[in-house]
Write a protein that holds these residues in place. Structure first.
Motif, PDB file in Angstrom:
ATOM      1  N   THR A  14       0.839  -1.195   0.000  1.00 28.17           N
ATOM      2  CA  THR A  14       0.000   0.000   0.000  1.00 28.17           C
ATOM      3  C   THR A  14       0.878   1.251   0.000  1.00 28.17           C
ATOM      4  N   GLY A  15       0.563   2.201  -0.902  1.00 28.76           N
ATOM      5  CA  GLY A  15       1.301   3.460  -0.991  1.00 28.76           C
ATOM      6  C   GLY A  15       2.531   3.398  -1.867  1.00 28.76           C
ATOM      7  N   LEU A  16       2.938   2.189  -2.323  1.00 27.04           N
ATOM      8  CA  LEU A  16       4.130   2.063  -3.162  1.00 27.04           C
ATOM      9  C   LEU A  16       3.806   2.388  -4.612  1.00 27.04           C
ATOM     10  N   PRO A  17       4.807   2.857  -5.367  1.00 28.72           N
ATOM     11  CA  PRO A  17       4.606   3.016  -6.809  1.00 28.72           C
ATOM     12  C   PRO A  17       4.239   1.663  -7.414  1.00 28.72           C
ATOM     13  N   VAL A  18       3.488   1.664  -8.502  1.00 22.84           N
ATOM     14  CA  VAL A  18       2.965   0.424  -9.059  1.00 22.84           C
ATOM     15  C   VAL A  18       4.089  -0.537  -9.449  1.00 22.84           C
ATOM     16  N   GLY A  19       5.220  -0.061  -9.946  1.00 24.40           N
ATOM     17  CA  GLY A  19       6.325  -0.947 -10.344  1.00 24.40           C
ATOM     18  C   GLY A  19       6.915  -1.681  -9.159  1.00 24.40           C
ATOM     19  N   GLU A  20       7.171  -0.957  -8.074  1.00 30.27           N
ATOM     20  CA  GLU A  20       7.733  -1.591  -6.876  1.00 30.27           C
ATOM     21  C   GLU A  20       6.744  -2.585  -6.265  1.00 30.27           C
ATOM     22  N   ALA A  21       5.469  -2.215  -6.246  1.00 31.11           N
ATOM     23  CA  ALA A  21       4.461  -3.093  -5.670  1.00 31.11           C
ATOM     24  C   ALA A  21       4.361  -4.402  -6.452  1.00 31.11           C
ATOM     25  N   ALA A  22       4.332  -4.306  -7.779  1.00 32.96           N
ATOM     26  CA  ALA A  22       4.223  -5.520  -8.606  1.00 32.96           C
ATOM     27  C   ALA A  22       5.439  -6.416  -8.423  1.00 32.96           C
ATOM     28  N   ALA A  23       6.643  -5.839  -8.336  1.00 29.41           N
ATOM     29  CA  ALA A  23       7.856  -6.636  -8.155  1.00 29.41           C
ATOM     30  C   ALA A  23       7.825  -7.371  -6.819  1.00 29.41           C
ATOM     31  N   ALA A  24       7.377  -6.705  -5.754  1.00 29.00           N
ATOM     32  CA  ALA A  24       7.325  -7.339  -4.432  1.00 29.00           C
ATOM     33  C   ALA A  24       6.338  -8.500  -4.420  1.00 29.00           C
TER      34      ALA A  24
ATOM     35  N   PHE B 125      -9.757   7.998  -7.940  1.00 29.67           N
ATOM     36  CA  PHE B 125      -9.187   9.256  -7.492  1.00 29.67           C
ATOM     37  C   PHE B 125      -8.877   9.167  -6.006  1.00 29.67           C
ATOM     38  N   SER B 126      -7.838   9.867  -5.585  1.00 25.89           N
ATOM     39  CA  SER B 126      -7.469   9.864  -4.179  1.00 25.89           C
ATOM     40  C   SER B 126      -6.836  11.183  -3.813  1.00 25.89           C
ATOM     41  N   ASP B 127      -7.320  11.736  -2.715  1.00 25.59           N
ATOM     42  CA  ASP B 127      -6.716  12.974  -2.213  1.00 25.59           C
ATOM     43  C   ASP B 127      -5.408  12.693  -1.491  1.00 25.59           C
ATOM     44  N   ASP B 128      -5.198  11.419  -1.010  1.00 26.65           N
ATOM     45  CA  ASP B 128      -4.050  11.099  -0.161  1.00 26.65           C
ATOM     46  C   ASP B 128      -2.949  10.331  -0.885  1.00 26.65           C
ATOM     47  N   VAL B 129      -3.293   9.572  -1.908  1.00 29.49           N
ATOM     48  CA  VAL B 129      -2.304   8.724  -2.597  1.00 29.49           C
ATOM     49  C   VAL B 129      -1.983   9.328  -3.948  1.00 29.49           C
ATOM     50  N   PRO B 130      -0.703   9.532  -4.254  1.00 30.36           N
ATOM     51  CA  PRO B 130      -0.349  10.134  -5.552  1.00 30.36           C
ATOM     52  C   PRO B 130      -0.785   9.231  -6.708  1.00 30.36           C
ATOM     53  N   ALA B 131      -0.863   9.800  -7.838  1.00 25.13           N
ATOM     54  CA  ALA B 131      -1.238   9.046  -9.036  1.00 25.13           C
ATOM     55  C   ALA B 131      -0.227   7.934  -9.295  1.00 25.13           C
TER      56      ALA B 131
ATOM     57  N   ILE C 257      -3.432   2.260  -3.926  1.00 23.09           N
ATOM     58  CA  ILE C 257      -4.375   2.633  -2.877  1.00 23.09           C
ATOM     59  C   ILE C 257      -4.642   1.446  -1.966  1.00 23.09           C
ATOM     60  N   SER C 258      -4.833   0.227  -2.567  1.00 24.50           N
ATOM     61  CA  SER C 258      -5.108  -0.969  -1.771  1.00 24.50           C
ATOM     62  C   SER C 258      -4.650  -2.202  -2.544  1.00 24.50           C
ATOM     63  N   ALA C 259      -4.341  -3.287  -1.775  1.00 31.59           N
ATOM     64  CA  ALA C 259      -3.975  -4.580  -2.352  1.00 31.59           C
ATOM     65  C   ALA C 259      -4.883  -5.621  -1.711  1.00 31.59           C
ATOM     66  N   THR C 260      -5.734  -6.258  -2.486  1.00 29.31           N
ATOM     67  CA  THR C 260      -6.759  -7.160  -1.965  1.00 29.31           C
ATOM     68  C   THR C 260      -6.562  -8.569  -2.528  1.00 29.31           C
ATOM     69  N   PRO C 261      -6.394  -9.606  -1.653  1.00 26.94           N
ATOM     70  CA  PRO C 261      -6.285 -10.986  -2.158  1.00 26.94           C
ATOM     71  C   PRO C 261      -7.570 -11.407  -2.863  1.00 26.94           C
ATOM     72  N   ALA C 262      -7.401 -12.158  -3.946  1.00 30.49           N
ATOM     73  CA  ALA C 262      -8.566 -12.668  -4.667  1.00 30.49           C
ATOM     74  C   ALA C 262      -9.082 -13.957  -4.048  1.00 30.49           C
ATOM     75  N   THR C 263      -8.281 -14.575  -3.143  1.00 34.07           N
ATOM     76  CA  THR C 263      -8.674 -15.838  -2.523  1.00 34.07           C
ATOM     77  C   THR C 263      -8.431 -15.773  -1.023  1.00 34.07           C
TER      78      THR C 263
ATOM     79  N   THR D 103      -5.436  -1.738  -6.513  1.00 36.03           N
ATOM     80  CA  THR D 103      -6.218  -0.561  -6.918  1.00 36.03           C
ATOM     81  C   THR D 103      -5.277   0.627  -6.919  1.00 36.03           C
ATOM     82  N   LEU D 104      -5.100   1.240  -8.104  1.00 37.94           N
ATOM     83  CA  LEU D 104      -4.158   2.345  -8.261  1.00 37.94           C
ATOM     84  C   LEU D 104      -4.866   3.688  -8.165  1.00 37.94           C
TER      85      LEU D 104
END
Length: 637
Positions: A515-525, A540-546, A550-556, A568-569
């Motif tokens: 959560t809060g990481l740039p999309v590239g770093e998050a995907a690599a982790a 859209f988010s007032d707190d999280v940069p573009a 914003i959130s990482a949710t398990p599908a299972t 969710t970006l």
């Protein structure tokens, strides 16, 4: 710098008699120490069972079994056992101390032994093993680690921790009893052993001594076991051309997959080894034995009396006539008496021959074709009891039904016999036919939350899958057990069948927090944790940069490796450009245009005039970027 804790056994007085001096070696069941027997003032080796095994009755039974098995043997090539006992909570075994090395250490140093060295060592090993077999003991764990080479040249066989009486032939149920590299095919496939199983292990040891390697290798124990059960051991000369044909033949004889074709025990193999030993050593160094000297006539010194020499002393000679008559009379009487004796003796000899011939014929019939003849116990495992009984009775045996637990054979099928299949037994012997009542139901130890290695040790009576089922968990530490699953994948109950399959579910730790990481770093982790990345619609988010998470949710639920984590970006803040609404529009028109862009509109113009009044003032000014829902004021100027 830290130092290892001192061994509390060093210096301890065991049972008021044995003063522990130093540690010699540590094994799976026990640690061996050098100690002084204060009563007899001699050095001994004392084997002490590991403390964590002291409460395990099966381990304690095997430990005491080693003492009893070895104590029954008194042979120069078997390590002597002097004493066995219990001191407080510690079980111990006192043995002969032999300073030196093991055959394993010798092989590590020299890799390959010469045929002569191999013969010397195997002569001693087989001699000690022959004594064990004669006493009705099967070693069941023969390997180079258990052959001791003393500094004074003595060679002894030790470690009878797995030994059992040859009449037992009970299934071990565990491939880890005995080192897998030396286990016979029948131990691997059926879990039973007799003296011929020891011979197979001896053959594998000989192959390793002559070539410097074991015949079968593999990455997993089961791969090696499969080769033992299905492949034939190659000749040592195929790897080392210097091995003589006689040793090739001996190794092949000892390692035949069918135990019926091997030497029946160590004595038979030892006799064969000693037959070929002179050929292996060559004429220059034969085995020395005390022979018998035969003196010929030429060897008799001149003047010595032979058997034909007569010494005649001085006496009065009779007349020729008297001498002749006496001689003739004496000879006639003697010849007549001798003939009569020979005639009577001939009758007795003839009668004795007839008697012996009859006895031999009767004995031969009894033991060859009659009730006393040997017959092979047929294989009946997995048959129905009625069919198995028919086979045994056709082979000439009496049958007695029995029951026993079996983790492999289905209920109501035959699990085996006593004596076991393949044994040579006299016709008329009663064979116990065991019918399976299924595996024993055992209590499942509580292993949840334990490290994986500890859990596997406690579940030793079951078949635990080599690969665990990894699962992410924020509640259980990584490497610890979350759940134990049965063969159907459901959580195991309080009891479970012996040797049945189990799978451990082991924690992989929490899912990586991105959560809060740039999309590239998050995907690599996430991908590094062997998870799959998925994406939801950006928000859209007032707190999280573009382009940050914003959130990482398990599908299972639960989450295992290979499952998907949905990200969710952020699209950043939701800003809209304020339009120009004060030129050529009424207040009502301006309000409608701003509300369409989701602004909140305020005005000082009364509602009844909004349709007629032209707007002239707005705040904020046109062109400014404003967040949706913000307030825009439109007034009459």
């Amino acid at each position: 710098m830290t130092t290892a804790p001192a061994d509390p056994m060093i210096g301890r007085l065991v049972d008021g008699r044995y003063q522990v001096r130093s540690r010699i070696a540590r094994g799976g069941m026990a640690t061996v120490y050098l100690a002084t027997d204060l009563r007899l003032e001699r050095r001994v080796a004392i084997k002490v069972m590991h403390g964590h095994l002291a409460d395990d009755n099966s381990f304690k039974t095997r430990f005491v079994q080693e003492a009893r098995s070895a104590a029954r043997l008194a042979h120069p090539n078997v390590v002597n056992v002097f004493d066995q006992g219990q001191d407080s909570d510690m079980a111990y075994l006192v043995m002969e101390y032999l300073p030196g090395i093991t055959l394993r250490e010798l092989l590590k140093d020299y890799k390959t032994l010469t045929p002569e060295q191999t013969v010397d060592i195997m002569d001693a090993v087989l001699a000690g093993l022959a004594a064990a077999h004669k006493a009705g003991i099967v070693h069941r764990d023969l390997k180079p680690e258990n052959v001791l080479l003393a500094d004074d040249g003595r060679i002894k066989l030790g470690d009878f921790g797995l030994a059992r009486a040859t009449s037992a032939n009970t299934a071990t149920g565990q491939a880890l009893l005995g080192t897998i590299a030396y286990l016979s095919p029948e131990l691997v496939t059926r879990g039973v052993a007799d003296a011929r199983s020891d011979i197979y292990s001896v053959g594998i040891m000989m192959y390793e001594m002559l070539t410097g390697a074991q015949p079968y290798v593999g990455e997993a124990p089961m791969a090696i076991a499969y080769q033992h059960a299905n492949d034939s051991v190659p000749t040592p000369s195929s790897k080392n051309p210097n091995v003589p044909a006689e040793l090739d033949e001996l190794v092949l004889w000892a390692t035949v997959r069918d135990p019926e074709e091997r030497p029946r025990d160590a004595r038979e193999m030892l006799d064969r080894l000693r037959e070929v030993e002179p050929v292996i050593r060559g004429p220059q160094s034969p085995r020395t034995e005390q022979g018998t000297m035969v003196l010929t006539d030429a060897a008799v010194p001149a003047g010595a009396a032979t058997a034909a020499t007569q010494v005649i002393g001085p006496r009065v000679a009779p007349t020729a006539t008297t001498t002749l008559e006496a001689s003739e009379g004496d000879d006639t009487t003697a010849l007549a008496k001798g003939a009569e004796r020979r005639k009577r003796r001939g009758y007795w000899i003839f009668a004795l021959v007839l008697l012996l011939t009859g006895l031999a014929a009767g004995t031969g019939w009894y033991f060859g074709a009659g009730p006393g003849a040997l017959a092979t116990v047929p294989e009946t495992a997995t048959l129905l009891p009625d069919r198995a009984t028919e086979l045994l009775e056709e082979a000439g045996f009496e049958v007695k039904l029995g029951q026993r637990n079996d983790p492999v054979v289905p209920v109501d099928k035959v699990s085996g016999t006593d004596p076991e299949a393949g044994r040579q037994v006299r016709r008329g012997t009663t064979i116990t036919l065991f019918v399976s009542i299924g595996p024993r139901m055992l209590s499942v130890p509580a292993v949840l939350g334990l490290p994986e290695a500890d859990a596997r040790a406690q579940l030793k009576d079951f078949t635990v899958a080599e690969q665990n089922a990894g699962q992410f968990s924020s509640d259980v530490a990584a490497g610890s057990v979350i759940a134990v699953l049965d063969a159907d994948g459901a959580p195991v109950g309080a009891t479970y069948a012996e040797l049945r399959d189990l799978t451990l579910v082991v924690s992989l730790g929490p899912v990586p927090d991105v959560t809060g990481l740039p999309v590239g770093e998050a995907a690599a982790a996430i991908e590094q944790a062997k998870l799959v990345v998925g994406y939801a619609d950006a928000e859209f988010s007032d707190d999280v940069p573009a382009d940050h998470v914003i959130s990482a949710t398990p599908a299972t639920d639960p989450v295992r490796q290979g499952d998907t984590i949905v990200l969710t970006l952020s699209k950043g803040q939701d800003l809209v450009e304020v339009p120009n609404v004060i030129t050529g529009q009424t207040i009502a028109q301006a309000r409608a245009q701003l509300e369409a862009l989701e602004f909140a509109v305020t005005s000082n113009v009364p509602a009844f005039l909004e349709g007629a009044v032209i707007a002239s003032v707005q705040s904020p000014a046109p062109g400014e970027m404003l967040k949706r829902g913000s307030e825009v004021t439109v007034n009459f100027g």
